[in-house]
Design a protein around this motif. Structure first.
Motif, mmCIF file in Angstrom:
data_model
loop_
_atom_site.group_PDB
_atom_site.id
_atom_site.type_symbol
_atom_site.label_atom_id
_atom_site.label_comp_id
_atom_site.label_asym_id
_atom_site.label_seq_id
_atom_site.Cartn_x
_atom_site.Cartn_y
_atom_site.Cartn_z
ATOM 1 N N LYS A 245 -8.743 4.480 6.417
ATOM 2 C CA LYS A 245 -9.760 3.517 5.751
ATOM 3 C C LYS A 245 -10.632 2.757 6.781
ATOM 4 O O LYS A 245 -12.047 2.768 6.619
ATOM 5 C CB LYS A 245 -9.585 2.913 4.476
ATOM 6 C CG LYS A 245 -8.678 3.696 3.403
ATOM 7 C CD LYS A 245 -8.195 2.639 2.277
ATOM 8 C CE LYS A 245 -7.393 3.508 1.525
ATOM 9 N NZ LYS A 245 -6.661 2.498 0.455
ATOM 10 N N SER B 162 -4.910 -0.159 -5.941
ATOM 11 C CA SER B 162 -5.980 0.765 -6.868
ATOM 12 C C SER B 162 -6.356 1.992 -5.812
ATOM 13 O O SER B 162 -5.999 3.173 -6.851
ATOM 14 C CB SER B 162 -7.160 -0.078 -7.090
ATOM 15 O OG SER B 162 -8.144 0.833 -7.790
ATOM 16 N N GLN B 163 -6.783 1.851 -4.744
ATOM 17 C CA GLN B 163 -6.927 3.256 -4.150
ATOM 18 C C GLN B 163 -5.802 3.960 -3.763
ATOM 19 O O GLN B 163 -5.688 5.299 -4.063
ATOM 20 C CB GLN B 163 -7.857 3.109 -3.012
ATOM 21 C CG GLN B 163 -9.173 2.638 -3.204
ATOM 22 C CD GLN B 163 -9.965 2.525 -1.899
ATOM 23 O OE1 GLN B 163 -9.479 2.667 -0.893
ATOM 24 N NE2 GLN B 163 -11.275 1.963 -2.157
ATOM 25 N N SER B 164 -4.625 3.383 -3.613
ATOM 26 C CA SER B 164 -3.465 3.945 -3.190
ATOM 27 C C SER B 164 -3.025 4.781 -4.412
ATOM 28 O O SER B 164 -2.212 5.709 -4.462
ATOM 29 C CB SER B 164 -2.525 3.014 -2.753
ATOM 30 O OG SER B 164 -2.898 2.463 -1.468
ATOM 31 N N TRP C 185 -10.208 -9.090 -4.092
ATOM 32 C CA TRP C 185 -10.545 -7.815 -4.931
ATOM 33 C C TRP C 185 -10.710 -6.660 -3.671
ATOM 34 O O TRP C 185 -9.963 -5.692 -4.178
ATOM 35 C CB TRP C 185 -11.941 -7.846 -5.417
ATOM 36 C CG TRP C 185 -12.463 -6.578 -6.009
ATOM 37 C CD1 TRP C 185 -12.221 -6.113 -7.392
ATOM 38 C CD2 TRP C 185 -13.130 -5.634 -5.119
ATOM 39 N NE1 TRP C 185 -12.794 -4.963 -7.422
ATOM 40 C CE2 TRP C 185 -13.432 -4.700 -6.311
ATOM 41 C CE3 TRP C 185 -13.871 -5.550 -4.008
ATOM 42 C CZ2 TRP C 185 -14.339 -3.512 -5.981
ATOM 43 C CZ3 TRP C 185 -14.635 -4.289 -3.733
ATOM 44 C CH2 TRP C 185 -14.643 -3.539 -4.745
ATOM 45 N N GLY C 186 -10.688 -7.194 -2.576
ATOM 46 C CA GLY C 186 -10.863 -5.970 -1.454
ATOM 47 C C GLY C 186 -9.406 -5.463 -1.253
ATOM 48 O O GLY C 186 -8.964 -4.421 -1.093
ATOM 49 N N CYS C 187 -8.338 -6.529 -1.030
ATOM 50 C CA CYS C 187 -7.002 -6.492 -0.850
ATOM 51 C C CYS C 187 -6.406 -5.677 -2.184
ATOM 52 O O CYS C 187 -5.708 -4.464 -1.891
ATOM 53 C CB CYS C 187 -6.461 -7.812 -0.906
ATOM 54 S SG CYS C 187 -6.487 -8.444 0.805
ATOM 55 N N TRP C 188 -6.881 -5.983 -3.386
ATOM 56 C CA TRP C 188 -6.251 -5.236 -4.332
ATOM 57 C C TRP C 188 -6.700 -3.584 -4.188
ATOM 58 O O TRP C 188 -5.976 -2.727 -4.711
ATOM 59 C CB TRP C 188 -6.721 -5.831 -5.828
ATOM 60 C CG TRP C 188 -6.605 -4.983 -6.977
ATOM 61 C CD1 TRP C 188 -7.797 -4.423 -7.481
ATOM 62 C CD2 TRP C 188 -5.417 -4.461 -7.607
ATOM 63 N NE1 TRP C 188 -7.239 -3.518 -8.665
ATOM 64 C CE2 TRP C 188 -5.952 -3.510 -8.587
ATOM 65 C CE3 TRP C 188 -4.147 -4.679 -7.396
ATOM 66 C CZ2 TRP C 188 -5.155 -3.088 -9.536
ATOM 67 C CZ3 TRP C 188 -3.333 -4.030 -8.470
ATOM 68 C CH2 TRP C 188 -3.507 -3.295 -9.516
ATOM 69 N N LYS C 189 -8.081 -3.607 -3.970
ATOM 70 C CA LYS C 189 -8.653 -2.230 -4.257
ATOM 71 C C LYS C 189 -8.006 -1.474 -3.004
ATOM 72 O O LYS C 189 -7.518 -0.253 -3.227
ATOM 73 C CB LYS C 189 -10.308 -2.354 -3.838
ATOM 74 C CG LYS C 189 -10.978 -1.055 -4.171
ATOM 75 C CD LYS C 189 -10.849 -0.585 -5.691
ATOM 76 C CE LYS C 189 -11.922 0.372 -5.715
ATOM 77 N NZ LYS C 189 -11.770 0.878 -7.312
ATOM 78 N N ILE C 190 -7.687 -1.986 -2.019
ATOM 79 C CA ILE C 190 -7.085 -1.090 -0.628
ATOM 80 C C ILE C 190 -5.692 -1.052 -1.004
ATOM 81 O O ILE C 190 -5.311 0.070 -0.889
ATOM 82 C CB ILE C 190 -7.428 -1.789 0.505
ATOM 83 C CG1 ILE C 190 -9.159 -1.822 1.016
ATOM 84 C CG2 ILE C 190 -6.369 -1.214 1.822
ATOM 85 C CD1 ILE C 190 -9.334 -2.727 2.109
ATOM 86 N N GLU D 190 -4.628 5.835 -7.054
ATOM 87 C CA GLU D 190 -5.438 7.039 -7.379
ATOM 88 C C GLU D 190 -5.196 8.057 -6.460
ATOM 89 O O GLU D 190 -5.128 9.395 -6.799
ATOM 90 C CB GLU D 190 -6.799 6.682 -7.364
ATOM 91 C CG GLU D 190 -7.327 5.565 -8.412
ATOM 92 C CD GLU D 190 -7.186 6.266 -9.712
ATOM 93 O OE1 GLU D 190 -7.460 7.294 -10.197
ATOM 94 O OE2 GLU D 190 -6.829 5.393 -10.560
ATOM 95 N N ASN E 60 0.849 -1.262 0.018
ATOM 96 C CA ASN E 60 -0.046 0.026 0.136
ATOM 97 C C ASN E 60 0.836 1.218 -0.012
ATOM 98 O O ASN E 60 0.628 2.187 -0.789
ATOM 99 C CB ASN E 60 -0.986 -0.065 1.150
ATOM 100 C CG ASN E 60 -1.993 1.005 1.047
ATOM 101 O OD1 ASN E 60 -2.227 1.596 0.116
ATOM 102 N ND2 ASN E 60 -2.610 1.469 2.352
#
Length: 237
Positions: free
Chosen positions: A78, A157-159, A149-154, A161, A41
């Motif tokens: 988060k 992906s969100q990092s 998917w949640g691990c990837w998003k947190i 962006e 992250n």
């Protein structure tokens, strides 16, 4: 004669002891996974942020713990936001529960065995009984998919962006500094990064509604004589 209370509590003690053994055995794996999540992250954020500013992240001398700290702070924010949302939902549900009439009795309905809904319910009940293992496997796969998917998003992906957004805000709000070189030339730009031997500058050219045009510059420190710039400090409230 065995006390019934002791007989009831003995299986609970066995389950608690087994669970504690599993936690102790898997604690190292859990710590490694948590460390990897925080490090990924933080690295995704810092790499995106600095690359958008034209600064190679490997030249800034970040240590491993700094990546972990950046990632940990982001995940804590988060998690805190998620807990606030959950707390708000539970408080709202509790208020709704207390506004309902506790003496209200719902009427019971007897279904017609020849009705379509009754026959469909019985059929689904039999299908569930026969395919319980398959349904459990599908649910586990779905759960693992959502966790991945949640691990990837947190963690990524969100990092990424957030790194892009913070880089944009840094370029938009930065205040230029004046740098005088050894040959007495003057360079003006925003200092956005510094390594052991280099300064990384940006010079804004134009700013639109959703984009900023800027020029990247790299200045060796050995050619630098002095720097000066304005700064503003706001009084805490």
């Amino acid at each position: 004669m065995v006390d019934p209370k002791d007989a009831d509590t003995q299986p609970n003690r066995i389950k608690a002891a087994w669970l504690w053994k599993v936690v102790k055995f898997e604690s190292l794996s859990i710590m490694v996974l948590l460390f990897a999540l925080l490090y990924s992250n933080g690295y995704a954020y810092l790499e995106t942020y600095n690359l958008k500013l034209g600064v190679p992240v490997n030249r800034l001398g970040y240590d491993t713990y700094q990546f972990v700290v950046y990632g940990g702070i982001d995940i804590l924010v988060k998690l805190g936001a998620m807990l606030f949302v959950i707390a708000g939902g539970t408080i709202f549900a509790l208020l709704v529960y207390f506004t309902e009439n506790p003496d209200r009795v719902f009427p019971t309905r007897t279904q017609d065995p020849t009705a379509f809904t009754y026959r469909l319910g019985q059929r689904l009940k039999k299908s569930y009984t026969k395919a319980r293992m398959q349904i459990t496997a599908v649910l586990l796969i779905t759960l693992l998919t959502f966790l991945a998917w949640g691990c990837w998003k947190i963690a990524f992906s969100q990092s990424i962006e957030r790194g892009k957004l913070n880089a944009y805000q840094e370029i938009r709000d930065c205040k230029p500094s004046t740098l005088q070189l050894n040959n007495l030339d003057v360079v003006t730009g925003c200092i956005v990064g510094e390594s052991d031997d280099m300064l990384y500058l940006i010079e804004k050219h134009s700013e639109g509604k959703d984009e900023i045009t800027f020029k990247k510059q790299i200045l060796p420190k050995q050619n630098l004589r002095s720097t000066s710039g304005m700064s503003t400090l706001t009084k805490p409230r």
